[in-house]
Motif scaffolding. Structure first.
Motif, mmCIF file in Angstrom:
data_model
loop_
_atom_site.group_PDB
_atom_site.id
_atom_site.type_symbol
_atom_site.label_atom_id
_atom_site.label_comp_id
_atom_site.label_asym_id
_atom_site.label_seq_id
_atom_site.Cartn_x
_atom_site.Cartn_y
_atom_site.Cartn_z
ATOM 1 N N MET A 128 1.946 -8.585 -49.467
ATOM 2 C CA MET A 128 0.734 -9.366 -50.026
ATOM 3 C C MET A 128 0.397 -10.627 -48.972
ATOM 4 O O MET A 128 -0.881 -10.762 -48.389
ATOM 5 C CB MET A 128 1.049 -10.072 -51.386
ATOM 6 N N PHE A 129 1.219 -11.425 -48.482
ATOM 7 C CA PHE A 129 0.988 -12.567 -47.514
ATOM 8 C C PHE A 129 0.355 -11.846 -46.122
ATOM 9 O O PHE A 129 -0.604 -12.082 -45.634
ATOM 10 C CB PHE A 129 2.291 -13.114 -47.040
ATOM 11 N N PHE A 130 1.236 -10.803 -45.591
ATOM 12 C CA PHE A 130 0.654 -10.189 -44.506
ATOM 13 C C PHE A 130 -0.923 -9.630 -44.587
ATOM 14 O O PHE A 130 -1.555 -9.661 -43.583
ATOM 15 C CB PHE A 130 1.638 -9.117 -43.790
ATOM 16 N N THR A 131 -1.016 -8.883 -45.681
ATOM 17 C CA THR A 131 -2.319 -8.148 -45.827
ATOM 18 C C THR A 131 -3.379 -9.430 -45.986
ATOM 19 O O THR A 131 -4.442 -9.192 -45.393
ATOM 20 C CB THR A 131 -2.357 -7.664 -47.284
ATOM 21 N N SER A 132 -3.249 -10.649 -46.780
ATOM 22 C CA SER A 132 -4.142 -11.655 -46.738
ATOM 23 C C SER A 132 -4.300 -12.257 -45.391
ATOM 24 O O SER A 132 -5.388 -12.471 -45.022
ATOM 25 C CB SER A 132 -3.661 -12.683 -47.815
ATOM 26 N N PHE A 133 -3.299 -12.302 -44.600
ATOM 27 C CA PHE A 133 -3.461 -13.173 -43.202
ATOM 28 C C PHE A 133 -4.078 -12.077 -42.339
ATOM 29 O O PHE A 133 -4.953 -12.461 -41.583
ATOM 30 C CB PHE A 133 -1.845 -13.259 -42.721
ATOM 31 N N GLY A 134 -3.813 -10.783 -42.470
ATOM 32 C CA GLY A 134 -4.670 -9.824 -41.509
ATOM 33 C C GLY A 134 -5.859 -9.797 -41.721
ATOM 34 O O GLY A 134 -6.704 -9.873 -40.978
ATOM 35 N N LYS A 135 -6.379 -9.925 -43.037
ATOM 36 C CA LYS A 135 -7.833 -9.975 -43.557
ATOM 37 C C LYS A 135 -8.456 -11.244 -43.092
ATOM 38 O O LYS A 135 -9.538 -11.401 -42.636
ATOM 39 C CB LYS A 135 -8.181 -9.955 -45.155
ATOM 40 N N TYR A 136 -7.646 -12.301 -43.057
ATOM 41 C CA TYR A 136 -8.193 -13.717 -42.549
ATOM 42 C C TYR A 136 -8.271 -13.587 -41.111
ATOM 43 O O TYR A 136 -9.512 -14.141 -40.702
ATOM 44 C CB TYR A 136 -6.919 -14.690 -42.755
ATOM 45 N N THR B 9 -12.013 -22.595 -42.797
ATOM 46 C CA THR B 9 -11.796 -21.166 -42.857
ATOM 47 C C THR B 9 -10.962 -20.753 -43.978
ATOM 48 O O THR B 9 -11.447 -19.479 -44.512
ATOM 49 C CB THR B 9 -10.796 -20.940 -41.530
ATOM 50 N N ILE B 10 -9.973 -21.284 -44.388
ATOM 51 C CA ILE B 10 -9.367 -20.938 -45.554
ATOM 52 C C ILE B 10 -10.308 -20.888 -46.963
ATOM 53 O O ILE B 10 -10.535 -20.040 -47.598
ATOM 54 C CB ILE B 10 -8.218 -21.862 -46.213
ATOM 55 N N ALA B 11 -11.261 -21.868 -47.114
ATOM 56 C CA ALA B 11 -12.183 -21.788 -48.329
ATOM 57 C C ALA B 11 -13.321 -20.894 -47.808
ATOM 58 O O ALA B 11 -13.431 -20.130 -49.106
ATOM 59 C CB ALA B 11 -12.843 -23.249 -48.210
ATOM 60 N N ALA B 12 -13.573 -20.695 -46.818
ATOM 61 C CA ALA B 12 -14.573 -19.660 -46.521
ATOM 62 C C ALA B 12 -13.968 -18.032 -46.839
ATOM 63 O O ALA B 12 -14.636 -17.245 -47.589
ATOM 64 C CB ALA B 12 -15.369 -19.535 -45.141
#
Length: 244
Positions: free
Chosen positions: A1-9, A201-204
């Protein structure tokens, strides 16, 4: 889950930093965001910084009750603490709550009302148009706010020390001016630059990928503040370990 979110980021950031379609529109948005992030947060940062400086001075004086320690050391400790840690980190945590939640809810509302879809249909780079001005404003105005915060924290320490009798103004000024190292300001500005990037960036990211309705927008806003605060503290540790 972390790597998926980080990749999308990371993919979102790649899209954000594409060449703008029309520079004049972006410039106008950048000025608007700088006013919103910088001027809009100035009062809150000023109040917090002044009182933190005053309280720190009194607490340091309470801890250093000794005839062997000169009173000027109170100002020196308050100066270094304010520059290296208190002003950059506490200002960033406050801005993560105020600015971060605003950015996330703003972009999230545009997502659930399909305004972002409309921009993409018209051929506009929606991430660039919506997020890039906020990032540029964040990495510009957060360092400015941190500089103001440092000045007000030291001024608050002077006022608080004088009013409480913890330290005389002459001893305090001697402490904050003696053995000053300009490198500490550079460390504070690096922290402020990184914190500004993290907040925006995190908020966006959380706002841009929200799904659902008003409830989900609120949840994304809350999550963005929590994640931003955690990443600010992690970045604070890493920068301190690398630069000091």
């Amino acid at each position: 889950m972390f790597f998926t979110s980080f990749g999308k980021y990371l993919l979102l950031l790649k899209t954000v930093f594409k060449k703008p379609e029309k520079g004049s529109i972006y410039w106008k948005e950048i000025m608007h965001e700088m006013n919103s992030i910088g001027v809009g947060s100035l009062g809150l940062v000023a109040i917090i910084s002044t009182f933190i400086g005053a309280v720190m001075t009194m607490q340091i004086a309470f801890q250093l009750v000794s005839d062997l320690i000169p009173n000027s050391i109170i100002g020196q400790i308050n100066r270094d603490s304010s520059i290296l840690e208190l002003s950059p980190t506490i200002s960033a945590l406050v801005l993560a709550g105020k600015v971060g939640s605003s950015i996330s809810s703003q972009i999230g509302s545009m997502r659930v009302t399909e305004q972002i879809d409309a921009l993409e249909i018209m051929g506009i780079n929606a991430p660039g148009y919506l997020i890039l001005p906020k990032i540029l404003a964040g990495i510009t105005m957060v360092p400015v706010l941190v500089i103001i915060s440092i000045f007000l924290a030291l001024s608050g320490g002077l006022i608080g020390g004088a009013l409480s009798g913890a330290v005389t103004p002459s001893d305090y000024i001697m402490g904050i001016t003696g053995d000053f190292r300009g490198y500490t300001i550079a460390v504070a500005l690096v922290k402020a630059f990184v914190f500004g990037f993290i907040i925006t960036t995190i908020a966006a990211y959380h706002g841009f990928y929200v799904k659902g309705g008003a409830l989900e927008v609120g949840q994304a806003s809350t999550k963005s503040v929590v994640v931003s605060c955690i990443m600010i503290l992690v970045a604070d540790y890493v920068i301190t370990a690398l630069m000091l």
